[in-house]
Design a protein around this motif. Structure first.
Motif, short mmCIF file in Angstrom:
data_model
loop_
_atom_site.label_atom_id
_atom_site.label_comp_id
_atom_site.label_asym_id
_atom_site.label_seq_id
_atom_site.Cartn_x
_atom_site.Cartn_y
_atom_site.Cartn_z
N PHE A 1 0.84 -1.20 0.00
CA PHE A 1 0.00 0.00 0.00
C PHE A 1 0.88 1.25 0.00
N VAL A 2 0.44 2.28 -0.71
CA VAL A 2 1.00 3.62 -0.54
C VAL A 2 -0.10 4.45 0.09
N VAL A 3 0.21 5.11 1.20
CA VAL A 3 -0.78 5.96 1.85
C VAL A 3 -0.27 7.39 1.90
N VAL A 4 -1.21 8.33 1.88
CA VAL A 4 -0.84 9.73 1.95
C VAL A 4 -1.98 10.52 2.59
N ILE B 1 -5.03 23.53 10.33
CA ILE B 1 -5.68 22.97 9.14
C ILE B 1 -5.30 21.50 8.92
N LYS B 2 -4.52 20.96 9.85
CA LYS B 2 -4.11 19.55 9.76
C LYS B 2 -5.32 18.62 9.69
N GLU B 3 -6.36 18.92 10.47
CA GLU B 3 -7.52 18.04 10.54
C GLU B 3 -8.31 18.01 9.24
N ASP B 4 -8.04 18.95 8.34
CA ASP B 4 -8.72 18.95 7.04
C ASP B 4 -8.08 17.97 6.06
N SER B 5 -6.99 17.33 6.48
CA SER B 5 -6.30 16.37 5.62
C SER B 5 -7.19 15.14 5.38
N GLU B 6 -7.09 14.59 4.18
CA GLU B 6 -7.86 13.40 3.83
C GLU B 6 -6.92 12.25 3.52
N LEU B 7 -7.17 11.12 4.15
CA LEU B 7 -6.31 9.96 3.95
C LEU B 7 -6.70 9.19 2.70
N PHE B 8 -5.66 8.73 1.97
CA PHE B 8 -5.86 7.89 0.80
C PHE B 8 -4.99 6.65 0.95
N VAL B 9 -5.57 5.49 0.68
CA VAL B 9 -4.84 4.22 0.70
C VAL B 9 -4.86 3.67 -0.72
N ILE B 10 -3.69 3.59 -1.33
CA ILE B 10 -3.56 3.14 -2.72
C ILE B 10 -2.98 1.74 -2.69
N TRP B 11 -3.76 0.76 -3.11
CA TRP B 11 -3.39 -0.66 -3.01
C TRP B 11 -2.73 -1.08 -4.32
N LEU B 12 -1.44 -1.44 -4.27
CA LEU B 12 -0.67 -1.70 -5.48
C LEU B 12 -0.44 -3.18 -5.80
N PRO C 1 -6.07 -8.21 -4.03
CA PRO C 1 -7.04 -7.89 -5.09
C PRO C 1 -6.56 -8.25 -6.48
N TYR C 2 -5.23 -8.39 -6.64
CA TYR C 2 -4.66 -8.60 -7.96
C TYR C 2 -4.20 -10.05 -8.20
N ASP C 3 -4.28 -10.88 -7.17
CA ASP C 3 -3.89 -12.28 -7.33
C ASP C 3 -4.87 -12.97 -8.27
N GLU C 4 -4.32 -13.73 -9.18
CA GLU C 4 -5.16 -14.41 -10.19
C GLU C 4 -6.12 -15.40 -9.55
#
Length: 378
Positions: A173-176, A359-370, A374-377
């Motif tokens: 995962f890449v998170v930001v 304004i830190k609390e206005d941040s939105e978390l994103f989890v990018i699953w690489l 989900p990608y296993d055949e």
């Protein structure tokens, strides 16, 4: 054009991230590796806090990347804020493993000159797949990491997983923690005199400077980067330019404002054709990846009579769009020569750390699953 690796794809965002981690970490056999950067950015601990709060019993080891920017960097005056973030992290991880990974961003070239090496040092953090083979899930939080560092780091992990994961592919995962207002208030100061392609993302461009193939440049535009763009253009000398604007975006007029700010550079100096302008969603790295990949592939096919083309991507925008750029370059590395040219800053300045906290609390978390489930055949 070959099938797109990340289409379909999986991304979790906002208030759904907490429930995702809670459900995902119910499996007691999971062993997590969480990687983040130590820095003054107020978003440094948002993602790890959400993970630990939602799954207090999770088995997690944390690698903290400490990067030395050198005594000349304007960022050094914010060391106390970085230490404050570290204290918060230590409290969050009470009883869990915290390992420091130190890297240098610069090396001395003699006579007062220096060379940026942070991207290579970041890649060297992972030297053997044995270091990560026991983890079921690997999470790289780029919220407080410089672009050069997280590009090479994510690229190295992807490469090792693709090469060496045999029995079961770990989840990567890449998170930001995304917050455009925080990005705007952290001002970049000075730019590197030497620019170049990021380690692992040079394509074949840096090896063939006299290449006869046309070079197409895709700069991802963000605020206050006129000098960076000019510097990158002078290094690349592309045959054609396709500026990429964030749209749709949280500020619906953002792309219009960017066009206005860069009008003289883009249309008067660089003679860009209006039809070359591309738009990618500001908060969807997978869609940015799809559009960039298709555009580069289309150029390569249409220029087949000239043995195709080479493409250069430069990202001067958000970290979410940077991840879309990373996926594009990684997916096309064997098919088309795609390089990522980075123009780094020599330091950062902020007017008020307290205003960033507000304004830190206005941040939105994103989890990018690489990679992984989900990608296993199967």
């Amino acid at each position: 054009m070959k099938p797109l690796r990340w289409d379909p794809s999986v991304m979790i965002r906002g208030n759904k991230t907490s429930e995702f981690w809670k459900e995902h970490c119910k499996d007691e056999s999971r062993k997590l590796l969480f990687i983040l950067g130590k820095g003054f950015d107020v978003r440094m601990n948002i993602a790890i806090k959400e993970l630990v709060d939602s799954s207090p019993a999770v088995d997690v080891e944390c690698w903290m990347i400490e990067f030395d920017e050198g005594s000349g960097s304007t960022s050094t005056k914010y060391q106390s804020y970085a230490d404050e973030n570290l204290t918060e992290l230590q409290i969050l991880l009470a009883g869990k493993a915290l390992v420091s990974k130190k890297i240098l961003l610069w090396s001395s070239k003699g006579k007062g000159k220096r060379k940026r090496i942070g991207d290579r040092q970041a890649a060297q953090i992972l030297s053997s797949y044995d270091q990560i083979s026991s983890f079921t899930d690997i999470i790289i939080d780029i919220s407080a990491l410089p672009r050069g560092v997280y590009f090479s780091l994510v690229g190295k992990f992807l490469t090792f997983i693709d090469m060496y994961a045999t029995s079961k592919t770990p989840n990567l995962f890449v998170v930001v923690a995304e917050n455009a207002e925080v990005d705007i208030r952290i001002k970049e100061k000075g730019i590197d005199q030497d620019v170049g392609y990021l380690h692992g993302f040079g394509g074949t461009i840096e090896l063939t400077s006299e290449s006869e193939e046309p070079v197409i440049w895709f700069p991802i535009l963000g605020e206050d980067k006129v000098e960076h763009l000019d510097k990158a253009y002078g290094h690349i000398r592309p045959n054609e330019i396709c500026p990429v604007l964030p749209f749709p975006s949280k500020n619906p007029r953002r792309s219009d404002t960017l066009i206005k700010d860069y009008h003289q550079l883009l249309f008067d100096k660089l003679n860009i054709e209006p039809q070359n302008i591309m738009y990618v969603p500001e908060q969807n790295p997978f869609e940015a990846y799809i559009r960039l990949t298709k555009a580069i592939s289309n150029y390569n096919e249409s220029l087949a009579a000239l043995d195709g083309c080479k493409a250069v991507i430069s990202t001067f925008s958000s970290k979410l769009l940077s991840i879309g750029t990373l996926m594009t370059a990684y997916d096309l590395i064997d098919e088309i020569g795609v390089g990522v040219l980075n123009v780094d800053s020599q330091g950062y300045e902020i007017e008020s750390f307290e205003s960033l906290k507000k304004i830190k609390e206005d941040s939105e978390l994103f989890v990018i699953w690489l990679t992984g489930e989900p990608y296993d055949e199967s």
